[in-house]
Write a protein that holds these residues in place. Structure first.
Motif, PDB file in Angstrom:
ATOM      1  N   ASN A 193       0.852  -1.189   0.000  1.00 42.99           N
ATOM      2  CA  ASN A 193       0.000   0.000   0.000  1.00 42.99           C
ATOM      3  C   ASN A 193       0.886   1.237   0.000  1.00 42.99           C
ATOM      4  OD1 ASN A 193      -1.817   2.057   0.385  1.00 42.99           O
ATOM      5  ND2 ASN A 193      -2.783   1.159   2.205  1.00 42.99           N
ATOM      6  N   ASN A 222      -2.156   4.885  -1.841  1.00 46.34           N
ATOM      7  CA  ASN A 222      -3.230   5.073  -2.818  1.00 46.34           C
ATOM      8  C   ASN A 222      -4.542   4.433  -2.352  1.00 46.34           C
ATOM      9  OD1 ASN A 222      -0.545   4.152  -4.660  1.00 46.34           O
ATOM     10  ND2 ASN A 222      -1.388   6.164  -5.069  1.00 46.34           N
ATOM     11  N   TRP A 223      -4.463   3.508  -1.399  1.00 41.51           N
ATOM     12  CA  TRP A 223      -5.655   2.787  -0.964  1.00 41.51           C
ATOM     13  C   TRP A 223      -6.286   3.482   0.238  1.00 41.51           C
ATOM     14  CZ3 TRP A 223      -3.138  -2.783  -0.559  1.00 41.51           C
ATOM     15  CH2 TRP A 223      -2.629  -3.140  -1.813  1.00 41.51           C
ATOM     16  N   PRO A 224      -7.591   3.449   0.344  1.00 44.69           N
ATOM     17  CA  PRO A 224      -8.237   3.967   1.554  1.00 44.69           C
ATOM     18  C   PRO A 224      -7.748   3.214   2.789  1.00 44.69           C
ATOM     19  CG  PRO A 224      -9.843   3.582  -0.190  1.00 44.69           C
ATOM     20  CD  PRO A 224      -8.566   2.974  -0.656  1.00 44.69           C
ATOM     21  N   SER A 225      -7.809   3.860   3.939  1.00 43.19           N
ATOM     22  CA  SER A 225      -7.268   3.255   5.160  1.00 43.19           C
ATOM     23  C   SER A 225      -8.005   1.987   5.568  1.00 43.19           C
ATOM     24  CB  SER A 225      -7.324   4.271   6.300  1.00 43.19           C
ATOM     25  OG  SER A 225      -8.663   4.680   6.541  1.00 43.19           O
ATOM     26  N   ASP A 226      -9.264   1.848   5.138  1.00 46.96           N
ATOM     27  CA  ASP A 226     -10.045   0.663   5.511  1.00 46.96           C
ATOM     28  C   ASP A 226     -10.164  -0.334   4.355  1.00 46.96           C
ATOM     29  OD1 ASP A 226     -11.581   2.248   3.895  1.00 46.96           O
ATOM     30  OD2 ASP A 226     -13.436   1.999   5.052  1.00 46.96           O
ATOM     31  N   TYR A 227      -9.276  -0.213   3.357  1.00 50.23           N
ATOM     32  CA  TYR A 227      -9.352  -1.104   2.187  1.00 50.23           C
ATOM     33  C   TYR A 227      -8.261  -2.159   2.272  1.00 50.23           C
ATOM     34  CZ  TYR A 227      -9.071  -2.735  -2.636  1.00 50.23           C
ATOM     35  OH  TYR A 227      -9.044  -3.519  -3.760  1.00 50.23           O
ATOM     36  N   GLY A 286     -14.504  -0.089  -2.228  1.00 55.80           N
ATOM     37  CA  GLY A 286     -13.917   1.238  -2.163  1.00 55.80           C
ATOM     38  C   GLY A 286     -12.943   1.543  -3.270  1.00 55.80           C
ATOM     39  N   GLU A 298     -13.462   3.004  -5.963  1.00 56.42           N
ATOM     40  CA  GLU A 298     -13.667   4.351  -6.489  1.00 56.42           C
ATOM     41  C   GLU A 298     -13.008   5.415  -5.628  1.00 56.42           C
ATOM     42  OE1 GLU A 298     -16.824   3.501  -3.500  1.00 56.42           O
ATOM     43  OE2 GLU A 298     -15.945   2.424  -5.194  1.00 56.42           O
ATOM     44  N   ARG A 299     -12.495   5.038  -4.468  1.00 57.32           N
ATOM     45  CA  ARG A 299     -11.905   6.013  -3.558  1.00 57.32           C
ATOM     46  C   ARG A 299     -10.382   5.987  -3.588  1.00 57.32           C
ATOM     47  NH1 ARG A 299     -14.195   3.201   1.145  1.00 57.32           N
ATOM     48  NH2 ARG A 299     -12.853   4.515   2.424  1.00 57.32           N
ATOM     49  N   PHE A 300      -9.790   5.323  -4.556  1.00 56.42           N
ATOM     50  CA  PHE A 300      -8.336   5.294  -4.647  1.00 56.42           C
ATOM     51  C   PHE A 300      -7.783   6.701  -4.825  1.00 56.42           C
ATOM     52  CE2 PHE A 300      -7.376   0.701  -6.170  1.00 56.42           C
ATOM     53  CZ  PHE A 300      -7.898   0.233  -4.968  1.00 56.42           C
ATOM     54  N   GLU A 301      -6.643   6.943  -4.207  1.00 55.03           N
ATOM     55  CA  GLU A 301      -5.957   8.220  -4.342  1.00 55.03           C
ATOM     56  C   GLU A 301      -4.960   8.148  -5.495  1.00 55.03           C
ATOM     57  OE1 GLU A 301      -6.711  10.812  -2.574  1.00 55.03           O
ATOM     58  OE2 GLU A 301      -8.131   9.785  -1.270  1.00 55.03           O
TER      59      GLU A 301
END
Length: 520
Positions: free
Chosen positions: A125, A128-133, A142, A144-147
């Motif tokens: 990680n 780029n990944w959400p903290s709960d992914y 999630g 669609e929530r990638f940074e």
């Protein structure tokens, strides 16, 4: 003396046929998890791989595979959910230092945390990944929530007068996979190297679960293009063990033939590149020519230059005709003569030898400390080779002579490549001289009950391992593939210490480790 599976009480032996590696599996509690790890360490056994998994009922488990003198020990620890997203399990890095990055990857993928671990920085990680992914959790969502931006990575700092950092990568000059190397140097001398990988992560382990188990050999074959035979054989070995299938002797001989041809092609390419990195372009030209001739014969004899998808569940997708076998033997003889000439030329070139000798030395102790296997370990005085130690068919009939070199430097790794080419050519001729009759493939009916299997193959870089769990209905519950580069990347960080920065490309090439197979 390595761990003996017979010493492990409560383990269940997985059935195995000719060409498969004996394996046992044991479910343990936390105390037993640590006890087995300490026992393995005390008997100089090796941790092959670690991975996390989540069962359909939502129960997480931490898994470890150990190298035994008679096969593989697969240890499973059921993990209760706790303060971490997937629960936690006792740290093994205090026992096996090279478990650190595996455990960091386990957390990134599943949320399982190694309790008490000193290094818990993200590995796959990159922010780029959400903290709960956690992509291998069954309810993962999630996307669609990638940074789009990378997070800062806390590299270890080296302080002192005259110390400065040099950052290299992850984008490199030339066609090469991405990896970041952070050098701490005084002048030109390297004090410390720290790697940052994970840029080539492709979600392969999730893709296994979305592909029918009988078709996952195609996924395995694409993990690393230079090891397509090794990975696809290891997967098929695991799948066939899970299904209780024994393939024919002819198929096993064909698989070994393909594996040895893959080994020769990679060693030829690396030897040319190493000559070029030492300023000897003639070596690159000549060995590249030999490699091209070799892989053109692959296309002629087996229908693919890099032998992709030639190994399938139940056997192979190709056969070999008598006239083709004759052509392969003839090519082995011709290549052997030319490789012997090139070895003498390399040894006689004082400039080349000056660059090779003493550069990037990996001692036997450091190689053992990090659990290094394969060509790199044999160039540091170790001798382990799955083909020689376990002798899975057909290597029980064509005994492998595992060579080693105690020097541990670039010169030793070059010499090992030349030696291993010669041994593979001998093995190819021996296989073709005693090729058995029979079918090249049999039908494999997927298991009607949940089952497990393991695959362990000596690829050209080292031992490739696959742990497979299948459910009824041709469904993959979990498939973990392990490349030997996991253990060797940390060892490379030590091999560069004391060398100059300008020698890093040569030292790095002498190992030629895997990015994509490591990242999955």
């Amino acid at each position: 003396m390595r761990l003996d599976m017979a010493q492990i009480e409560g383990a269940i032996r997985l059935s195995h046929a000719a060409g498969q590696i004996p394996a046992v599996i044991i479910d343990v509690n936390e105390a037993r998890w640590l006890e087995i790890a300490h026992l393995a360490r005390s008997q100089r056994s090796r941790l092959i791989a670690m991975w996390g998994s989540e069962a359909p009922d939502g129960i997480f488990s931490a898994n470890a595979a150990y190298e035994c003198e008679d096969g593989i020990l697969w240890v499973r620890l059921a993990v209760e959910r706790g303060p971490h997203p997937g629960g936690d399990f006792p740290d093994l890095a205090a026992i096996f230092p090279y478990a650190t990055r595996m455990q960091r990857a386990i957390f990134d993928l599943t949320g399982l945390q190694a309790r008490g671990a000193q290094d818990t920085r993200p590995w796959l990680n990159h922010g780029n990944w959400p903290s709960d992914y956690f992509p291998l959790q069954r309810q993962a969502s999630g996307v669609e929530r990638f940074e789009s931006s990378e997070a800062d990575y806390p590299f270890v700092q080296v302080a002192g007068d005259g110390v400065h950092e040099i950052a290299v990568g992850p984008i490199h000059a030339g066609i090469i996979e991405p990896g970041h190397f952070r050098f701490s140097v005084v002048g030109e001398k390297v004090l410390r190297l720290e790697e940052r990988l994970g840029y080539a992560h492709r979600g392969v382990e999730r893709l296994f679960e979305r592909t029918p188990a009988s078709g996952c050999h195609r996924v395995a074959a694409r993990i690393a293009g230079d090891s397509t035979v090794a990975f696809s054989w290891a997967y098929c070995m695991a799948f066939e063990q899970a299904c209780g299938v024994a393939v024919s002797n002819r198929a096993l001989y064909l698989r070994a033939l393909l594996l040895e041809r893959e080994r020769v092609a990679n060693h030829l390419g690396d030897l040319g590149a190493l000559g070029n990195d030492a300023g000897f372009a003639f070596g690159l030209a000549q060995l590249s020519r030999l490699r091209e001739d070799w892989i053109r014969m692959n296309a002629h004899a087996f229908g693919h230059r890099y032998l992709m998808d030639r190994i399938v569940p139940g056997g192979t997708a190709v056969d070999i005709r008598p006239e083709t076998a004759t052509a392969l033997v003839r090519q082995c003889d011709a290549i052997e003569r030319e490789v012997d000439v090139m070895r003498k030329i390399y040894e006689d070139q004082s400039g080349v030898q000056d660059r090779f000798a003493g550069a990037g030395r990996l001692t036997a102790d450091v190689a053992g400390h990090f659990g290094v296997r394969g060509m790199a370990a044999r160039a540091s005085g170790h001798t382990f080779d799955v083909r020689a130690a376990l002798q899975p068919a057909p290597y029980d009939n064509v005994a492998v002579k595992a060579a080693s070199d105690p020097r541990g430097d670039v010169a030793a790794r070059v010499a090992m490549r030349f030696t291993e080419i010669g041994e593979s050519l001998r093995l190819i001729r021996a296989l073709l001289a005693s090729f058995p009759a029979g079918p090249t493939a049999i039908d494999v009916k997927p298991s009607t009950v949940p089952s497990r299997g393991t695959g362990w193959v000596e690829g050209w870089r080292g031992d490739v391992f696959v742990a497979l769990e299948v459910d009824a209905g041709d469904v993959v519950s979990r498939c973990h593939c392990h490349d030997p580069s996991w253990q060797t990347w940390p060892a490379l960080e030590h091999a560069i210490i004391g060398n100059i920065v300008a020698d890093f490309p040569l030292i790095n090439k002498s190992f030629n480790l895997n990015y994509a197979g490591h990242d999955l």
